[in-house]
Design an enzyme around this catalytic site. Structure first.
Site, PDB file in Angstrom:
ATOM      1  N   ASP A   1      -1.216  -2.256  -2.361  1.00  0.00           N
ATOM      2  CA  ASP A   1      -1.710  -2.696  -1.062  1.00  0.00           C
ATOM      3  C   ASP A   1      -3.206  -3.028  -1.145  1.00  0.00           C
ATOM      4  O   ASP A   1      -3.896  -2.659  -2.105  1.00  0.00           O
ATOM      5  CB  ASP A   1      -1.466  -1.562  -0.052  1.00  0.00           C
ATOM      6  CG  ASP A   1      -1.320  -2.058   1.376  1.00  0.00           C
ATOM      7  OD1 ASP A   1      -1.686  -3.199   1.656  1.00  0.00           O
ATOM      8  OD2 ASP A   1      -0.846  -1.256   2.218  1.00  0.00           O
TER       9      ASP A   1
ATOM     10  N   ASP B   1       3.346  -7.596   7.886  1.00  0.00           N
ATOM     11  CA  ASP B   1       3.566  -6.288   8.507  1.00  0.00           C
ATOM     12  C   ASP B   1       4.424  -6.425   9.753  1.00  0.00           C
ATOM     13  O   ASP B   1       4.755  -5.424  10.388  1.00  0.00           O
ATOM     14  CB  ASP B   1       2.226  -5.641   8.886  1.00  0.00           C
ATOM     15  CG  ASP B   1       1.659  -4.841   7.727  1.00  0.00           C
ATOM     16  OD1 ASP B   1       2.348  -4.703   6.703  1.00  0.00           O
ATOM     17  OD2 ASP B   1       0.513  -4.364   7.847  1.00  0.00           O
TER      18      ASP B   1
END
Ligand code: DGJ
Length: 701
Positions: free
Chosen positions: A441, A505
């Site tokens: 990430d 997301d």
């Protein structure tokens, strides 16, 4: 050295006219031969009230030669040597590739421009490198790839977006002036995907001439498309260098990122088919697993609330649904109880996991799943052991405060000690635990990106690539996902080192339809992470039935992102059903040719995947249909001479609200000729808003 040079691929031609500096005179449909007289036939007139000489729109347009638009190279030596003019010194030609060697002996610069045209996929790679052959440092400000376009390239399709809304597109007329996109966020970014299409007026999914461009680079970039006052037009794509970022000492060189481009006379479908083929053949390497495993990612299921016994229950439930890879997301490492702490301290939190991580991994493996773990190596929280010990490792300019992002800071990967720490921590984790997959990430942008107080996005980006390369060399079987608050780092260069993207997301199926469509122009479905989320989407609070959620995740690299322990038996059964449907068609989805159809109803997306034997077609009704009855579905890519069996494999299981009588063929397998499917089409049921239908079409032998 005046001559023409012709590179050819299966369907395309790239033709250079070579004089003092080469220029491209054709990049498009294949021409069988190049006529001798073409050299003369392409000579331009010189208009009144302009320079007395012709100025080519060359592979590196030069201000010093009279190119009054954006030059290919900008820089200086303490103010001097700012307007170089090159002379061609060498042409090195290989099979499908050429490198032009250019020199400006006055400015002390050597420029190489390299083109590689891939025969099978028709994708062109272009790259420049500049060497300082002078005796003083040269301050490089810009070195960009330049591709000319013909006069009938009249419309742009550009990308924009933001967190939870990546890969949005817009159309812009392209007749005078231009378009510029500058990305200064230090990562590929949600906002400025480095891609662009230019096409003939009204080009669409299925029709029109289109030129597609993508810059393979995960740092800052500048894209531009310009129409000059003389009507000539071009695209430029290169790294955006910050002030002082590229200072070349004598004999130093700088290489631009690669620009990937292709052309199609069959609309955007032709472009994406070519990019997908290139990615499959030259960019992605899946180390071991023959098929892309179905994921369960814990993030939206439990967030930071980690309890190993509970996680094992989640794994048990996941396996029952058919999940094949189980990933523990953020929250597993020491002190990570929320967003504000612990990044950098890549050690297991033994308070949360008193028996270690091994029992969880063992349990996951016993359920027949591979284990994956989340990391965010480039970051540090102020509240962490690492920050307390090494505040000087933060990427920043000394003497200033910089804003945090998600309460965190970026580490300076060019600092050798910091790099070694990160490599060792990750290497230890991968050696200690049986980890098959890393979700990598990166949750903030680069503000004041300085190494030793000098601008360093370029260096930081290369250092990231080095870190990934070094880890992959040690652990070649580990697959890596590129995630950056969802889709903030999606590009070909990072994909050379990773195997999957977390596209967004946003698990809201309606938003996802648009995001995934935008992404599908460049990336094949097997690298596009697409998860079924809970009925109420966490990022938008919008609610969707399982049909819309399941179908939306079906044609990507499928996963589930929720807590299966808390889901009802009915929902779990439905997840299992979509996972099974995905697995049934997975080989086709992950290797077939993707297409999108131009729907008569603009509120509908129609897309699919096909090979020579079968096809999966999804019709997704995004909003209220534009008309009371849907247009017949006409599929252009079938073989008109073949016969096909058509059946619905998925549709909403709730009652249809907008339709009181269904067409009789629903629920049956019908036989239609390719000819009829293409020209007359199949009558569709009326879909309610935010619902979808999937057809399976097989060729009859
Ligand atoms: C942002 C990612 O995109 C999410 O999927 C999740 O991994 C969180 N970060 C964790 O902090």
């Amino acid at each position: 050295m005046a001559k023409l040079l012709h590179l050819q691929s299966k369907n395309l031609s790239l033709v250079f006219k070579i004089g003092r500096i080469p220029e491209i005179i054709h990049w498009g449909n294949k021409v069988a031969t190049i006529d001798e007289d073409l050299f003369l036939a392409t000579e331009r007139p010189i208009s009144q009230a302009r320079l007395d000489v012709d100025v080519p729109l060359s592979v590196c347009p030069e201000l010093g030669a009279g190119h009054f638009n954006s030059p290919g190279l900008e820089g200086h030596r303490q103010g001097a040597d700012f307007a170089p003019v090159f002379q061609l010194e060498s042409v090195i030609e290989g099979q499908g590739n050429v490198t032009f060697g250019l020199v400006d002996s006055v400015a002390g610069l050597q420029l190489d421009v390299n083109f590689i045209l891939d025969f099978e996929s028709d994708v062109l790679q272009q790259k420049l490198s500049i060497k300082n052959i002078g005796s003083q440092p040269y301050q490089l400000d810009k070195l960009t790839n330049t591709m000319p376009l013909p006069y009938h390239a009249k419309e742009l399709m550009t990308f924009h977006g933001r967190w939870c809304q990546e890969f949005q597109t817009q159309r812009i007329g392209f007749e005078h002036g231009g378009f510029v996109q500058e990305n200064r966020r230090g990562r590929t970014s949600h906002e400025n995907f480095p891609g662009l299409f230019v096409g003939s007026q009204g080009f669409s999914e299925q029709s029109g001439q289109v030129w597609g461009f993508h810059l393979g680079w995960s740092g800052n970039h500048r894209l531009r498309a310009d129409v000059r006052s003389d009507g000539r037009r071009f695209v430029q794509a290169g790294e955006l260098l910050l002030s002082g970022e590229a200072s070349l000492k004598p004999q130093d060189s700088y290489s631009s990122p690669t620009l990937y481009s292709t052309f199609s006379a069959e609309g955007l479908n032709g472009i994406s088919a070519r990019f997908h083929q290139f990615v499959r053949e030259h960019i992605i390497r899946f180390p071991k697993l023959a098929q892309r495993p179905v994921h369960l990612n814990t993030w939206e299921g439990i967030y930071f609330d980690h309890n190993p016994d509970y996680i094992m229950q989640m794994a048990t439930e996941a396996a029952k649904m058919g999940v094949e890879r189980f990933i523990i997301d953020d929250g597993w490492f020491i002190g990570r109880d929320g967003e504000r702490t612990a990044l950098g301290d890549w050690y297991l939190d033994e308070k949360k996991y008193p028996n270690g991580l091994e029992p969880v991994i063992e349990h996951v493996n016993q359920q027949g799943m591979e284990f994956g773990l989340w990391v965010e190596p480039e970051m540090v929280s102020q509240e962490s052991i690492l920050y307390r010990e090494h505040p000087e490792w933060v990427l920043g300019v000394n003497g200033y405060e910089q804003p945090s992002g998600r309460w965190q800071y970026v580490l300076d990967l060019q600092n050798p000690d910091c790099f070694a720490y990160l490599f060792n921590r990750l290497n230890d984790l991968l050696s200690q635990y049986k980890i098959g997959y890393l979700k990598w990430d990166m949750n903030r942008e680069l503000v004041q990106p300085a190494h030793l107080d000098k601008a360093a996005v370029n260096g930081q980006t290369h250092a990231l690539y080095c870190l990934l390369d070094a880890l992959r060399e040690q652990h070649p079987d580990v697959e890596i996902e590129s995630c950056s608050s969802g889709g903030g780092r999606i590009d070909f260069e990072i994909l050379k080192r990773t195997h999957r993207f977390w596209a967004s997301d946003c698990n809201d199926a309606l938003e996802r339809q648009t995001i995934q469509r935008g992404m599908s122009y460049f990336f094949p479905p097997e690298v596009m992470g697409a998860h079924i989320g809970p009925a109420e989407c966490h990022s938008t609070k919008r609610k969707h039935g399982i049909n819309m959620r399941g179908v939306t995740a079906l044609q990507g690299h499928m996963g589930v992102e929720l807590d299966p322990v808390k889901e009802s038996a009915e929902e779990k059964q439905a997840f299992a059903k979509y996972i099974e449907l995905h697995k049934t068609h997975r080989d086709l989805i992950h290797s077939g040719r993707n297409f999108r159809l131009d729907a008569a109803d603009e509120r509908q997306f129609i897309y699919g995947v096909e090979d020579d034997q079968e096809m999966l077609v999804t019709i997704c009704q995004l909003a209220m249909p534009s008309h009371a009855l849907p247009a017949p579905l006409r599929i252009s890519c079938v073989d008109p001479k073949a016969s096909y069996s058509v059946r619905i494999v998925e549709m909403p299981n709730t009652s249809f609200q907008l339709m009181k009588h269904r067409p009789e063929w629903i629920g049956k397998t019908i036989r239609l000729s390719g000819d009829n499917l293409r020209e007359i089409g199949l009558t569709l049921p009326i879909l309610d808003p935010e619902s979808a239908l999937v057809l399976h079409i097989t060729k009859n032998l």
